[in-house]
Design an enzyme around this catalytic site. Structure first.
Site, mmCIF file in Angstrom:
data_model
loop_
_atom_site.group_PDB
_atom_site.id
_atom_site.type_symbol
_atom_site.label_atom_id
_atom_site.label_comp_id
_atom_site.label_asym_id
_atom_site.label_seq_id
_atom_site.Cartn_x
_atom_site.Cartn_y
_atom_site.Cartn_z
ATOM 1 N NE ARG A 27 66.292 43.985 15.816
ATOM 2 C CZ ARG A 27 66.514 43.277 16.931
ATOM 3 N NH1 ARG A 27 66.013 43.674 18.083
ATOM 4 N NH2 ARG A 27 67.258 42.185 16.901
ATOM 5 C CG ASP A 28 69.614 43.898 19.102
ATOM 6 O OD1 ASP A 28 68.938 44.413 20.007
ATOM 7 O OD2 ASP A 28 70.186 42.808 19.237
ATOM 8 C CG HIS A 220 71.644 38.006 18.624
ATOM 9 N ND1 HIS A 220 71.204 38.820 17.598
ATOM 10 C CD2 HIS A 220 71.500 38.739 19.752
ATOM 11 C CE1 HIS A 220 70.804 39.977 18.088
ATOM 12 N NE2 HIS A 220 70.982 39.957 19.406
ATOM 13 C CG HIS A 222 73.635 41.236 23.607
ATOM 14 N ND1 HIS A 222 73.218 42.543 23.502
ATOM 15 C CD2 HIS A 222 72.776 40.500 22.852
ATOM 16 C CE1 HIS A 222 72.141 42.592 22.718
ATOM 17 N NE2 HIS A 222 71.847 41.368 22.321
ATOM 18 C CB CYS A 253 67.363 43.920 24.872
ATOM 19 S SG CYS A 253 65.638 43.441 24.637
ATOM 20 C CG ASN A 262 73.742 43.464 19.553
ATOM 21 O OD1 ASN A 262 73.150 44.442 19.960
ATOM 22 N ND2 ASN A 262 73.123 42.349 19.222
HETATM 23 C C1 LIG Z 1 53.757 42.187 20.765
HETATM 24 C C2 LIG Z 1 53.129 43.420 21.379
HETATM 25 C C3 LIG Z 1 52.476 44.287 20.327
HETATM 26 C C4 LIG Z 1 52.068 42.957 22.347
HETATM 27 O O1 LIG Z 1 51.580 44.048 23.121
HETATM 28 P P1 LIG Z 1 50.083 44.042 23.647
HETATM 29 O O2 LIG Z 1 49.920 45.278 24.452
HETATM 30 O O3 LIG Z 1 49.805 42.731 24.300
HETATM 31 O O4 LIG Z 1 49.283 44.171 22.286
HETATM 32 P P2 LIG Z 1 47.811 43.686 21.905
HETATM 33 O O5 LIG Z 1 47.946 42.529 20.997
HETATM 34 O O6 LIG Z 1 46.991 43.533 23.144
HETATM 35 O O7 LIG Z 1 47.281 44.960 21.094
HETATM 36 C C5 LIG Z 1 47.130 46.218 21.756
HETATM 37 C C6 LIG Z 1 47.097 47.346 20.717
HETATM 38 O O8 LIG Z 1 48.381 47.377 20.057
HETATM 39 C C7 LIG Z 1 48.173 47.288 18.644
HETATM 40 N N1 LIG Z 1 49.266 46.505 18.068
HETATM 41 C C8 LIG Z 1 49.534 45.216 18.325
HETATM 42 N N2 LIG Z 1 50.582 44.818 17.597
HETATM 43 C C9 LIG Z 1 50.983 45.879 16.883
HETATM 44 C C10 LIG Z 1 52.027 46.055 15.948
HETATM 45 N N3 LIG Z 1 52.839 45.075 15.599
HETATM 46 N N4 LIG Z 1 52.161 47.263 15.388
HETATM 47 C C11 LIG Z 1 51.347 48.275 15.727
HETATM 48 N N5 LIG Z 1 50.340 48.169 16.620
HETATM 49 C C12 LIG Z 1 50.152 46.972 17.184
HETATM 50 C C13 LIG Z 1 46.847 46.578 18.476
HETATM 51 O O9 LIG Z 1 46.299 46.851 17.204
HETATM 52 C C14 LIG Z 1 46.072 47.149 19.627
HETATM 53 O O10 LIG Z 1 45.633 48.450 19.243
HETATM 54 P P3 LIG Z 1 44.215 49.025 19.742
HETATM 55 O O11 LIG Z 1 43.208 48.024 19.237
HETATM 56 O O12 LIG Z 1 44.318 49.069 21.258
HETATM 57 O O13 LIG Z 1 44.163 50.383 19.105
HETATM 58 C C15 LIG Z 1 54.186 44.258 22.144
HETATM 59 O O14 LIG Z 1 54.588 43.504 23.234
HETATM 60 C C16 LIG Z 1 55.395 44.610 21.312
HETATM 61 O O15 LIG Z 1 55.298 45.384 20.353
HETATM 62 N N6 LIG Z 1 56.562 44.092 21.696
HETATM 63 C C17 LIG Z 1 57.813 44.327 20.960
HETATM 64 C C18 LIG Z 1 58.993 44.369 21.908
HETATM 65 C C19 LIG Z 1 60.274 44.510 21.128
HETATM 66 O O16 LIG Z 1 60.309 44.949 19.989
HETATM 67 N N7 LIG Z 1 61.403 44.143 21.778
HETATM 68 C C20 LIG Z 1 62.719 44.218 21.172
HETATM 69 C C21 LIG Z 1 62.955 43.168 20.127
HETATM 70 S S1 LIG Z 1 63.466 41.590 20.778
HETATM 71 C C22 LIG Z 1 65.146 41.739 20.995
HETATM 72 O O17 LIG Z 1 65.675 42.818 20.887
HETATM 73 C C23 LIG Z 1 65.963 40.510 21.255
HETATM 74 C C24 LIG Z 1 66.738 40.030 20.026
HETATM 75 C C25 LIG Z 1 65.788 39.697 18.878
HETATM 76 O O18 LIG Z 1 67.597 41.052 19.534
HETATM 77 C C26 LIG Z 1 67.583 38.779 20.326
HETATM 78 C C27 LIG Z 1 68.309 38.788 21.679
HETATM 79 O O19 LIG Z 1 69.208 39.598 21.907
HETATM 80 O O20 LIG Z 1 67.919 37.974 22.497
#
Ligand SMILES: CC(C)(COP(=O)([O-])OP(=O)([O-])OC[C@H]1O[C@@H](n2cnc3c(N)ncnc32)[C@H](O)[C@@H]1OP(=O)([O-])[O-])[C@@H](O)C(=O)NCCC(=O)NCCSC(=O)C[C@@](C)(O)CC(=O)[O-]
Length: 314
Positions: A27-28, A220, A222, A253, A262
């Site tokens: 995933r990450d 966690h 990096h 990320c 990581n």
């Molecule tokens: C949270 C949102 C969705 C907000 O994004 P948004 O644009 O604000 O979404 P929204 O709530 O306004 O919805 C817009 C549209 O997206 C759809 N939608 C809404 N949610 C979903 C979903 N889950 N799956 C599929 N579709 C989705 C929703 O249905 C809608 O569709 P429409 O009505 O326009 O057709 C977006 O910002 C997002 O997906 N972010 C994810 C970012 C991410 O994955 N980052 C990496 C992970 S974090 C990380 O790596 C750090 C970590 C964990 O490893 C720890 C560390 O190292 O610190």
């Protein structure tokens, strides 16, 4: 060559006997890859990680496909691996939509991901810190009601590329909020890899004072500044027994450009086995898996242990 076969000079005192490695490579590790990795390669990667003895393998994210295109195949991938025996397969969900998608496929390990800083909350979730916590509250409750175990990530626990040093009390506030909504465990993310062991000790001490049980904390790290193993050691000394790592040191990320890979799982296993700490991981099989994955990604693994062990003369 294996670390546990070298003469042990001083057996580790006051360190845990066993560490649970929470593998995040699929995933990450992969989420930041530019070229699309075929779904079957991801599935085979996860199977090989399980075969190497990893029992907690984060499989994918049910996030918006436009935000993380590499993981847009979550619906295709998860069913291919979900029945791996003896393996927990947590998945990330950012909101209700993500939880619905995950539960529909039978996921029983869920991770929500919060941020200690406003800038990263906005960049990663398009919400403020408090708005994202409000989104998570019913998600965590519903996941628990469905019988899932829930992890709460906290990103940017030490430094943030936009805001600089992160005050530990900001981290503690988010940790407490996630615990209060029912998260079973936390993962403290040094997303851009700037912490040193002193910072890790400082944050863990503060979390003690705030009543966050150490056995609910994972770390966690990096490896941007080469501190990930030293930071892990500091966390182990504090009593932490869950450590996140990514096979072959894959990762970064997409919403924090300064984050490099990581902590490599192989580097972690080398150190833990040398300390006499059990992991259940077969390092040779794991290394072979990372070499196999590196061939798919067409670049060598950044893990020093993978590089050393994959040279025949080592
Ligand atoms: C949270 C949102 C969705 C907000 O994004 P948004 O644009 O604000 O979404 P929204 O709530 O306004 O919805 C817009 C549209 O997206 C759809 N939608 C809404 N949610 C979903 C979903 N889950 N799956 C599929 N579709 C989705 C929703 O249905 C809608 O569709 P429409 O009505 O326009 O057709 C977006 O910002 C997002 O997906 N972010 C994810 C970012 C991410 O994955 N980052 C990496 C992970 S974090 C990380 O790596 C750090 C970590 C964990 O490893 C720890 C560390 O190292 O610190």
């Amino acid at each position: 060559m294996s670390a546990e076969r070298l003469p042990m000079v001083v057996p580790a005192a006051d360190l845990p006997d066993r560490v649970r490695i929470y593998e995040v490579g699929a995933r990450d590790g992969l989420q930041n890859e530019k070229g699309a990795v075929p779904t079957e390669v991801k599935a085979e990667f996860i199977r090989r990680l399980a075969d190497a003895g990893l029992t907690t393998i984060e499989a994918t994210s049910f996030v918006h496909p436009k935000w993380v295109p590499q993981l847009a195949d979550a619906e295709e991938l998860f069913p291919r691996v979900r029945d791996l025996p003896g393996t927990e397969l947590p998945v990330l969900v950012p909101n209700q939509r993500g939880l619905d998608r995950a539960l529909a496929l039978g996921a029983d390990r869920i991770a929500v991901f919060a941020s200690a800083t406003e800038s990263f909350a906005k960049a990663n979730l398009n919400r403020t810190v408090d708005e994202s916590l409000a989104v998570f509250e019913p998600v965590v409750r519903q996941a628990k009601d469905a019988g899932a175990r829930v992890r709460g990530y906290v990103s940017m626990c030490f430094g943030d590329p936009w805001e600089g040093a992160v005050p530990p009390h900001q981290v503690a506030r988010v940790c407490t909020a996630l615990r209060n909504m029912g998260c079973d465990e936390l993962s403290l993310g040094d997303t851009i890899g700037v912490a040193t062991p002193g910072h890790v000790r400082g944050l863990l001490n503060l979390l003690d004072e705030e009543g966050v049980p150490t056995d609910e904390i994972g770390v966690h790290f990096h490896d941007t500044y080469g501190q990930a193993l030293a930071n892990t050691y500091a966390a182990l000394e504090h009593g932490v027994t869950t450590v996140d790592a990514s096979a072959g040191g894959l990762g970064g990320c997409p919403y924090a450009r300064s984050a490099t890979g990581n902590l490599a799982t192989e580097d972690l296993v080398w150190m833990l086995h040398g300390l006499g700490i059990e992991t259940g991981v077969d390092l040779d099989r794991l290394t072979a898996t990372s070499v196999w994955m590196a061939a798919h990604l067409d670049r060598p693994s950044p893990s020093r242990t993978v590089r050393a062990l994959s040279h025949k003369d080592q």
